[in-house]
Motif scaffolding. Structure first.
Motif, PDB file in Angstrom:
ATOM      1  N   ILE A 210       0.843  -1.012   0.046  1.00  0.00           N
ATOM      2  CA  ILE A 210       0.047   0.006   0.031  1.00  0.00           C
ATOM      3  C   ILE A 210       0.743   1.224   0.130  1.00  0.00           C
ATOM      4  O   ILE A 210       0.536   2.354  -0.818  1.00  0.00           O
ATOM      5  CB  ILE A 210      -0.909  -0.032   1.151  1.00  0.00           C
ATOM      6  CG1 ILE A 210      -2.062  -1.320   0.973  1.00  0.00           C
ATOM      7  CG2 ILE A 210      -1.496   1.261   1.333  1.00  0.00           C
ATOM      8  CD1 ILE A 210      -2.851  -1.295   2.183  1.00  0.00           C
ATOM      9  N   GLU A 211       1.814   1.165   0.757  1.00  0.00           N
ATOM     10  CA  GLU A 211       2.674   2.396   0.858  1.00  0.00           C
ATOM     11  C   GLU A 211       3.541   2.551  -0.402  1.00  0.00           C
ATOM     12  O   GLU A 211       3.699   3.856  -0.814  1.00  0.00           O
ATOM     13  CB  GLU A 211       3.731   2.217   2.001  1.00  0.00           C
ATOM     14  CG  GLU A 211       3.144   2.452   3.582  1.00  0.00           C
ATOM     15  CD  GLU A 211       4.058   1.820   4.635  1.00  0.00           C
ATOM     16  OE1 GLU A 211       5.015   1.646   4.439  1.00  0.00           O
ATOM     17  OE2 GLU A 211       3.383   2.129   5.653  1.00  0.00           O
ATOM     18  N   ALA A 212       3.967   1.637  -0.908  1.00  0.00           N
ATOM     19  CA  ALA A 212       4.719   1.516  -2.340  1.00  0.00           C
ATOM     20  C   ALA A 212       3.916   2.163  -3.436  1.00  0.00           C
ATOM     21  O   ALA A 212       4.454   2.892  -4.414  1.00  0.00           O
ATOM     22  CB  ALA A 212       5.353   0.362  -2.695  1.00  0.00           C
ATOM     23  N   PHE A 213       2.598   1.844  -3.497  1.00  0.00           N
ATOM     24  CA  PHE A 213       1.910   2.313  -4.773  1.00  0.00           C
ATOM     25  C   PHE A 213       0.667   3.347  -4.292  1.00  0.00           C
ATOM     26  O   PHE A 213      -0.078   3.577  -5.305  1.00  0.00           O
ATOM     27  CB  PHE A 213       1.249   1.086  -5.210  1.00  0.00           C
ATOM     28  CG  PHE A 213       2.346   0.015  -5.914  1.00  0.00           C
ATOM     29  CD1 PHE A 213       2.849   0.631  -6.961  1.00  0.00           C
ATOM     30  CD2 PHE A 213       2.718  -1.062  -5.355  1.00  0.00           C
ATOM     31  CE1 PHE A 213       3.840  -0.179  -7.819  1.00  0.00           C
ATOM     32  CE2 PHE A 213       3.647  -1.899  -5.778  1.00  0.00           C
ATOM     33  CZ  PHE A 213       4.252  -1.380  -7.156  1.00  0.00           C
ATOM     34  N   LEU A 265       3.540  -9.811  -5.026  1.00  0.00           N
ATOM     35  CA  LEU A 265       3.392 -10.427  -3.767  1.00  0.00           C
ATOM     36  C   LEU A 265       4.375 -10.170  -2.829  1.00  0.00           C
ATOM     37  O   LEU A 265       5.630 -10.449  -3.114  1.00  0.00           O
ATOM     38  CB  LEU A 265       3.101 -11.838  -3.983  1.00  0.00           C
ATOM     39  CG  LEU A 265       2.590 -12.856  -2.636  1.00  0.00           C
ATOM     40  CD1 LEU A 265       1.595 -12.294  -1.765  1.00  0.00           C
ATOM     41  CD2 LEU A 265       2.915 -14.186  -2.556  1.00  0.00           C
ATOM     42  N   LEU A 266       3.946  -9.383  -1.748  1.00  0.00           N
ATOM     43  CA  LEU A 266       5.195  -9.021  -0.966  1.00  0.00           C
ATOM     44  C   LEU A 266       5.261  -9.838   0.419  1.00  0.00           C
ATOM     45  O   LEU A 266       4.002  -9.684   1.039  1.00  0.00           O
ATOM     46  CB  LEU A 266       5.198  -7.440  -0.473  1.00  0.00           C
ATOM     47  CG  LEU A 266       5.152  -6.741  -1.940  1.00  0.00           C
ATOM     48  CD1 LEU A 266       5.245  -5.047  -1.427  1.00  0.00           C
ATOM     49  CD2 LEU A 266       6.428  -6.789  -2.762  1.00  0.00           C
ATOM     50  N   SER A 267       6.147 -10.092   1.059  1.00  0.00           N
ATOM     51  CA  SER A 267       6.079 -10.917   2.193  1.00  0.00           C
ATOM     52  C   SER A 267       7.226 -11.238   2.970  1.00  0.00           C
ATOM     53  O   SER A 267       8.476 -11.049   2.147  1.00  0.00           O
ATOM     54  CB  SER A 267       5.637 -12.453   1.777  1.00  0.00           C
ATOM     55  OG  SER A 267       5.460 -13.244   2.905  1.00  0.00           O
ATOM     56  N   ASN A 268       7.559 -11.283   4.156  1.00  0.00           N
ATOM     57  CA  ASN A 268       8.737 -11.667   4.951  1.00  0.00           C
ATOM     58  C   ASN A 268       9.130 -13.123   4.504  1.00  0.00           C
ATOM     59  O   ASN A 268      10.262 -13.336   5.070  1.00  0.00           O
ATOM     60  CB  ASN A 268       8.493 -11.271   6.265  1.00  0.00           C
ATOM     61  CG  ASN A 268       8.583  -9.802   6.432  1.00  0.00           C
ATOM     62  OD1 ASN A 268       9.079  -9.024   5.872  1.00  0.00           O
ATOM     63  ND2 ASN A 268       8.049  -9.569   7.576  1.00  0.00           N
ATOM     64  N   SER A 269       8.293 -13.908   4.360  1.00  0.00           N
ATOM     65  CA  SER A 269       8.425 -15.376   4.354  1.00  0.00           C
ATOM     66  C   SER A 269       7.752 -15.920   3.447  1.00  0.00           C
ATOM     67  O   SER A 269       6.253 -15.710   3.406  1.00  0.00           O
ATOM     68  CB  SER A 269       8.428 -16.026   5.616  1.00  0.00           C
ATOM     69  OG  SER A 269       8.706 -17.486   5.317  1.00  0.00           O
ATOM     70  N   ARG A 313       9.411  -0.088  -6.624  1.00  0.00           N
ATOM     71  CA  ARG A 313       8.798   0.781  -7.715  1.00  0.00           C
ATOM     72  C   ARG A 313      10.155   0.623  -8.948  1.00  0.00           C
ATOM     73  O   ARG A 313       9.569   0.771  -9.833  1.00  0.00           O
ATOM     74  CB  ARG A 313       9.003   2.163  -7.197  1.00  0.00           C
ATOM     75  CG  ARG A 313       7.777   2.484  -6.226  1.00  0.00           C
ATOM     76  CD  ARG A 313       7.857   3.827  -6.038  1.00  0.00           C
ATOM     77  NE  ARG A 313       6.766   4.477  -4.898  1.00  0.00           N
ATOM     78  CZ  ARG A 313       6.565   5.624  -4.400  1.00  0.00           C
ATOM     79  NH1 ARG A 313       7.332   6.499  -4.632  1.00  0.00           N
ATOM     80  NH2 ARG A 313       5.604   5.600  -3.542  1.00  0.00           N
ATOM     81  N   GLU A 314      11.305   0.245  -8.514  1.00  0.00           N
ATOM     82  CA  GLU A 314      12.035  -0.090  -9.610  1.00  0.00           C
ATOM     83  C   GLU A 314      11.664  -1.292 -10.429  1.00  0.00           C
ATOM     84  O   GLU A 314      11.821  -1.502 -11.591  1.00  0.00           O
ATOM     85  CB  GLU A 314      13.722  -0.355  -9.059  1.00  0.00           C
ATOM     86  CG  GLU A 314      14.166   1.105  -8.586  1.00  0.00           C
ATOM     87  CD  GLU A 314      15.521   0.845  -7.918  1.00  0.00           C
ATOM     88  OE1 GLU A 314      15.839  -0.205  -8.097  1.00  0.00           O
ATOM     89  OE2 GLU A 314      15.970   1.826  -7.370  1.00  0.00           O
ATOM     90  N   GLY A 315      11.084  -2.495  -9.413  1.00  0.00           N
ATOM     91  CA  GLY A 315      10.648  -3.600  -9.994  1.00  0.00           C
ATOM     92  C   GLY A 315       9.592  -3.403 -11.003  1.00  0.00           C
ATOM     93  O   GLY A 315       9.217  -3.925 -12.037  1.00  0.00           O
ATOM     94  N   PHE A 316       8.649  -2.631 -10.426  1.00  0.00           N
ATOM     95  CA  PHE A 316       7.638  -2.180 -11.242  1.00  0.00           C
ATOM     96  C   PHE A 316       7.676  -1.649 -12.743  1.00  0.00           C
ATOM     97  O   PHE A 316       7.075  -1.939 -13.819  1.00  0.00           O
ATOM     98  CB  PHE A 316       6.371  -1.157 -10.622  1.00  0.00           C
ATOM     99  CG  PHE A 316       5.355  -0.652 -11.220  1.00  0.00           C
ATOM    100  CD1 PHE A 316       4.450  -1.232 -11.442  1.00  0.00           C
ATOM    101  CD2 PHE A 316       5.482   0.608 -11.532  1.00  0.00           C
ATOM    102  CE1 PHE A 316       3.093  -0.884 -12.048  1.00  0.00           C
ATOM    103  CE2 PHE A 316       4.477   1.198 -12.438  1.00  0.00           C
ATOM    104  CZ  PHE A 316       3.450   0.354 -12.615  1.00  0.00           C
TER     105      PHE A 316
END
Length: 357
Positions: A210-213, A265-269, A313-316
């Motif tokens: 949410i914070e990134a986009f 999909l963003l995750s710590n694990s 954002r670079e990945g996007f």
């Protein structure tokens, strides 16, 4: 009616709500229903039960599976004995605890499916305690099924399981039907619709997504899933006036991947995330956190990112520049390694091999 010539296989998973382990169990039931008599143990008549009960011989629903309960173990033992279960396939931490102990007491076969090794990501600072418990439980298991190469590495190096019992079969799913595509020309002239499908709970990082986009030009983010963090995430969206973030809540049997342009999909694990594999089957480019088995899903079809806003954002931007290539590579990699339609015999042979030991 139960076919007495077939072996009886019980799948056990703590919760029946939508999730990666539940999807795994359901699709295993689909490919195995002609090979075995199938049974299910879980908490309630949730999504998994509703999807699979017509294919089951019997089931054991009991909320006590979600806690530590000696009486639940006793009732599970009674169920296994009554239904003459030959093999118990465990798909969650609590399910793995109860299922393997019950199978060991009754001298039945058991499989534990790793699904990302909760002893690592749930244990945190005391992970070594849970790893030792897992090592002990693995010693009474007939087999350990790792759902990614990364899970196998953890089994070998951190939990130190006897490798003679370990089998690795990367997660596979039936393809999701999709007719939508995004071309490089489309990507420069329209709002990019980002999709994530996840349970809104640790270790997922929906806050970071949410914070990134949030309020980024030409981007809309759609979050499918429910969970304990849903209220906090909605507050985050409202507090920051992010008018391009949409929390859709739980969508039973979600399959509308084709209405979106990128999957994030963003995750710590992670183990080997089912939702990302579903997105691959619909030709979506992927942006995944560089954790767990996620790197096994990337081969010129998306970007692995660090869990920080600049990397995301670079990945996007990289995905948008290469959308046509990434889309083609996603479906190619899916069909090669993760398509259950063409690889289901690998699982069938595996279950038979465990039963024959």
């Amino acid at each position: 009616m139960m076919n007495r010539k077939k072996s009886n296989v019980l799948f056990i998973v703590t919760k029946s709500e939508p999730g990666g382990a539940q999807k795994f169990v359901y699709e295993q039931i689909l490919i195995l229903e002609d090979e075995f008599n199938l049974f299910l143990a879980t908490d309630t008549q949730g999504w998994l039960f509703e999807q699979s009960n017509s294919r089951l011989i019997n089931w054991f629903l009991d909320n006590r599976i979600k806690g530590i309960s000696f009486t639940y173990l006793i009732e599970l033992i009674k169920f296994i004995r009554k239904n003459d279960i030959n093999l118990v396939v465990c798909n969650s931490a609590n399910g793995g605890l109860y299922g393997r102990i019950a199978a060991y007491i009754l001298k039945r076969k058991s499989i534990y499916v790793s699904h990302g090794w909760s002893s690592i990501y749930r244990g945190k600072k005391i992970a070594f305690v849970f790893n030792n418990i897992e090592k002990l439980l693995s010693s009474i298991s007939s087999s350990i099924l790792c759902i990614s190469e990364n899970d196998f590495i953890i089994a070998r190096t951190k939990i130190r399981i006897n490798l003679s019992t370990v089998k690795t079969i990367p997660n596979k799913i039936f393809p999701v039907i999709s007719n939508k595509t995004l071309s490089a020309k489309d990507a420069t002239n329209k709002i990019i619709r980002i999709l994530t499908v996840a349970r809104l709970d640790y270790p997922k990082r929906l806050d970071l997504l949410i914070e990134a986009f949030g309020n980024l030009n030409n981007v809309e983010v759609y979050i499918v899933g429910g969970g304990p963090q849903e209220g906090v995430l909605r507050e985050l969206v409202e507090k920051n006036l992010f008018n391009n973030i949409f929390l859709l809540g739980t969508v039973s049997s979600f399959s509308d991947f084709g209405s979106y342009d990128l999957f994030v999909l963003l995750s710590n694990s992670e183990g080997l995330p089912m939702s990302a594999i579903e997105a691959m089957s619909c030709e979506l480019p992927l942006i995944l956190s560089d954790v767990g088995g996620c790197k096994e899903l990337i081969r010129n079809n998306g970007i692995l990112v660090k869990n920080d806003i600049s990397s995301i954002r670079e990945g996007f931007d990289e995905c948008i520049r290469n959308v046509e290539k990434f889309r083609a590579e996603s479906i190619s990699l899916f069909n090669e390694k993760f398509n259950l339609e063409v690889n289901k015999q690998e699982y069938i042979n595996y279950y038979h091999s465990v039963l024959s030991k």
